[in-house]
Design a protein around this motif. Structure first.
Motif, short mmCIF file in Angstrom:
data_model
loop_
_atom_site.label_atom_id
_atom_site.label_comp_id
_atom_site.label_asym_id
_atom_site.label_seq_id
_atom_site.Cartn_x
_atom_site.Cartn_y
_atom_site.Cartn_z
N PRO A 58 0.82 -1.22 0.00
CA PRO A 58 0.00 0.00 0.00
C PRO A 58 0.85 1.26 0.00
N MET A 59 0.40 2.23 -0.80
CA MET A 59 1.14 3.50 -0.88
C MET A 59 0.18 4.66 -0.68
N GLY A 60 -0.20 5.36 -1.75
CA GLY A 60 -1.04 6.53 -1.61
C GLY A 60 -2.40 6.23 -1.02
N ALA A 71 -3.93 3.03 -2.97
CA ALA A 71 -3.15 2.50 -4.08
C ALA A 71 -2.30 1.33 -3.59
N THR A 72 -2.44 0.19 -4.22
CA THR A 72 -1.63 -0.98 -3.87
C THR A 72 -0.79 -1.39 -5.08
N GLN A 73 -0.11 -2.51 -4.98
CA GLN A 73 0.86 -2.87 -6.02
C GLN A 73 0.22 -3.03 -7.40
N HIS A 74 -0.96 -3.65 -7.46
CA HIS A 74 -1.58 -3.94 -8.75
C HIS A 74 -2.93 -3.28 -8.94
N GLU A 75 -3.47 -2.63 -7.92
CA GLU A 75 -4.83 -2.12 -8.02
C GLU A 75 -5.02 -0.94 -7.08
N VAL A 76 -6.11 -0.22 -7.28
CA VAL A 76 -6.56 0.81 -6.36
C VAL A 76 -7.86 0.31 -5.72
N VAL A 77 -7.87 0.25 -4.40
CA VAL A 77 -9.00 -0.27 -3.65
C VAL A 77 -9.76 0.89 -3.01
N VAL A 78 -11.09 0.89 -3.16
CA VAL A 78 -11.94 1.90 -2.52
C VAL A 78 -12.72 1.23 -1.40
N LEU A 79 -12.65 1.82 -0.21
CA LEU A 79 -13.37 1.31 0.96
C LEU A 79 -14.36 2.37 1.42
N LEU A 315 7.33 4.34 5.92
CA LEU A 315 5.94 4.73 5.69
C LEU A 315 5.85 5.45 4.35
N TYR A 316 4.68 5.38 3.74
CA TYR A 316 4.48 6.20 2.55
C TYR A 316 3.49 7.33 2.80
N ASP A 317 2.30 7.03 3.28
CA ASP A 317 1.29 8.07 3.37
C ASP A 317 0.66 8.12 4.75
N VAL A 318 0.06 9.28 5.04
CA VAL A 318 -0.63 9.54 6.30
C VAL A 318 -1.96 10.18 5.97
N ALA A 319 -3.05 9.69 6.57
CA ALA A 319 -4.37 10.26 6.35
C ALA A 319 -5.09 10.39 7.68
#
Length: 360
Positions: A58-60, A71-79, A315-319
């Motif tokens: 997981p990144m952005g 954003a993950t390695q192969h897909e973007v997941v919406v929760l 770490l990559y992102d913070v929300a």
């Protein structure tokens, strides 16, 4: 030392739980190195609670109006937050005040997606680092190119400038960061610590250049901020005069930032052991730390921190998750989320033989 500790053991300043409680929020972290999204909250005993969930690199991340995109390695997941599902969640009934459940996956392929965000029209944008462009993320294509730096001559999978950060202003992409002005494959590498750019997407103008590995441009309360990873600095940008002012310095490779109230939450990473670039970074003259620094903007002081002792070093992102003090999250690789039914006027848990209605 870390081998005797539970996974993701951390230390934190004594004021951290009370600060999260006073701000009525929790914080989400993404660590691609450990393959986790971690929710951090104050617990009911006055301590700090962590909830890690597995995701593939997981990144952005972005959060808006009850939805989170990742954003993950192969897909973007919406929760989506189905708060009504939390009350009857079998593992911890009545414990969570929010519950993020997977609702969509966009199969982008492996494009090294970095920052992501929704625009004012509800479209999902992403920084496609491999193809050196900003993209729309939809169910029609792997990605749809929407903006490319003017010096990039062709759309190829060569990570030519290491485009990484994206900033929305008034609900549309406005500023981006990258590591170098290059039009050849990984041409940013030779000058990685000094060649970074901050650009205006709408005018193609270079606002700042010669930056030390810029990341995470963000626009808060009418001001543009950016992280300079190689020096550990948080800076405020004067766009009109094309200058910046250092607000604070952290003991880490800074990347990932969000704001609530007067407080900025900034992510820190340790030195990547296999990275030749990081060995010469100005910030790496002393041992680096992984965690979060909390900066009080009116005083420009670091007023609290969290430091990881094991489990993750990058770490990559913070929300920030506002109005959520005990949020939960389910990933899309285990079966629990398949039982969670969330519709406009109700929430339900599907069992083997029956459906239990939960509170909306």
């Amino acid at each position: 030392m870390s081998s005797a500790l539970p996974p993701f053991s951390c230390t934190y300043t004594p004021n951290m739980p009370a600060l999260l409680q006073s701000l009525q929020c929790s914080v989400a972290l993404s660590t691609y190195q450990a393959g986790k999204v971690i929710f951090l909250s104050a617990d009911k005993q006055g301590g700090l609670r962590q909830l890690p969930r597995n995701f593939d690199k997981p990144m952005g991340m972005c959060y808006h109006n009850g939805r989170m995109a990742l954003a993950t390695q192969h897909e973007v997941v919406v929760l989506s937050n189905g708060a009504g599902l939390a009350k009857e969640y079998a593992q911890k009934p009545g414990y969570y005040d929010a519950l993020f459940v997977p609702r969509a996956s966009y199969y982008t392929g492996t494009v090294d997606m970095h920052d992501i965000a929704w625009d004012v029209q509800g479209r999902l944008w992403g920084v496609n680092t491999l193809f050196s462009c900003l993209v729309h993320i939809t169910d029609e294509y792997s990605f749809t190119p929407a903006w490319t730096p003017p010096f990039i001559s062709s759309l190829v999978s060569e990570d030519r400038c290491h485009l990484n950060g994206m900033c929305m202003v008034d609900g549309v992409p406005k500023y981006v960061t990258m590591f170098g002005q290059s039009d050849v494959q990984k041409g940013w590498r030779p000058g990685v610590t000094t060649g970074g750019l901050l650009m205006d997407v709408q005018t193609n103008e270079v606002i700042l250049d010669n930056l030390p590995m810029p990341h995470t441009p963000r626009y808060f309360n009418g001001q543009l901020y950016c992280l300079l990873s190689a020096t550990g600095e948080l800076v405020q940008v004067d766009v009109a005069n094309k200058t910046y002012e250092v607000i604070s310095r952290s003991n880490g490779f800074v990347r990932g930032m969000d704001m609530i109230g007067d407080y900025l939450f900034v992510g820190l990473s340790k030195q990547r052991s296999k990275s030749s670039e990081k060995r010469t970074l100005p910030v790496a003259q002393q041992p680096l730390e992984c965690g979060i620094d909390i900066i009080h903007l009116p005083t420009r002081q670091i007023v609290g921190n969290i430091r990881y002792l094991n489990g993750t070093e990058e770490l990559y992102d913070v929300a920030v998750l506002p109005q959520m003090q005990q949020p939960g999250i389910l990933n899309h690789t285990t079966p629990q989320h398949q039982r969670a039914l969330h519709i406009p006027n109700g929430c339900f848990w599907r069992g083997d033989d029956e459906t239990t209605q939960a509170t909306q």
